[in-house]
Design a protein around this motif. Sequence first.
Motif: not given
Lengths: 238, 238
Positions: B144, A97, A140-141, B147-149, A143-144, A131-132, B153, B140, A136-137, B111, B104, A100-101, A134
């Motif tokens: 997210m 994460a 999504a972030f 997709l982030a982690t 939007n969130m 993954p974080d 996936l 949301a 698409e991430f 994880e 987060t 995200t963090l 890309r």
Amino acid sequence: MTPKAIILLSGGLDSATTLAVAQSQGYDCYALSIDYGQRHRIELQAAQKIAGSLGAIEHKVIQFDLTTLGGSALTDPTIDIPISGPGNTIPTTYVPARNTLFLTLALAWAEVLITPHIFIGVNAIDYSGYPDCRPEFITAFENMANLATRSGLQGPPFKIHTPLIQLTKAQIIQWGLELGVDYRLTVSCYQPNSQGNACGLCDACRFRAQGFQALGIPDPTTYKEEPPEPFSPLTALS
Amino acid sequence: MTPKAIILLSGGLDSATTLAVAQSQGYDCYALSIDYGQRHRIELQAAQKIAGSLGAIEHKVIQFDLTTLGGSALTDPTIDIPISGPGNTIPTTYVPARNTLFLTLALAWAEVLITPHIFIGVNAIDYSGYPDCRPEFITAFENMANLATRSGLQGPPFKIHTPLIQLTKAQIIQWGLELGVDYRLTVSCYQPNSQGNACGLCDACRFRAQGFQALGIPDPTTYKEEPPEPFSPLTALS
């Protein structure tokens, strides 16, 4: 009034270039670095020098200790940094994460500064398959974030700027050089020594070397021993 | 094998009830508290007692300093805690991106523990109108997170459990009492004194008092002075 932007600044090549891009687009830049207990702590000193060199209005370092959670070669000294080059799986340098963090801390500061603009130097071309990183991430972030926050409710909506996301490492370096980034200040290696000398073996070293080599420009990185052998780029995980 | 779950535990009434709910649903519970520099620090001691009392397998406290960002009455001592009761705007006790940050950190730990289950005691009925307590935010975040982690996936997808989100404060307390929650251990007030005695004036005190009053049950909270006058519930911001 000049718009403000938060720029996540790790001290590496990509984030330094991202700061230069944000500056060139006319933002007042507020650089944010995160001290999460990473082994390659010299990157935080690099971040400070880069923020000064590129004219950030402010550089903040938020400290907290992800080593208590573990789960990554970057925060747990008992897990080796991989030196075999990237494969088809997410490597052990993945920090659970992490982006995200980082984006969430940037989001919190953006709310306080009352700006919707956040820049992050993620890249989904010459990268390790995290993954974080890309697109698409990022979507999504965003939007969130707009549902999570007072600023998101009251608008304008948050915008996560990712100017490097579809560039090769060589394109990133070329853009940064045009914008006057001093790459001597940046540290890419996951396991540099205390002088900032790079290992030349980890993924981050290899991607960097490959970028400079593709441009035919010498990399100002100093290595502990030999410069790395570049390798073929890994494409984004599907 | 018993499934694991991370439970965000602030030390207040809602998160204590959420931990009891997760236990009753058969999870091995890993409680996570965040020391973000909140003024009402006694809630962290409360969290520790609650985790022990309800049989959490582990209780982790992650420290980091949101006071460096400011922007909230809960982290900036120069901003007064409002005592007028909730209105139609988001109050100054809103902490920028707070629940995003907490979720987060829970996600990162989930994880590492290899579990998709995270519990948070958000409530969108008897609440102060914080945007990050609403169901649309939770959905949301879940999207997210997947997709982030690495875990997102590789599946199974993350599930953010919000067992209290559509309950009144009275319904929450009733459920908690049935599950054996000792509400003497919980601290709801935003500005308790060092003994944990509540102010009786802030929104958190008022919602709590209203819940116990609706049930006709005495609230075990001890107050600095007088118990609060309850007020009508605020509905979720649209």
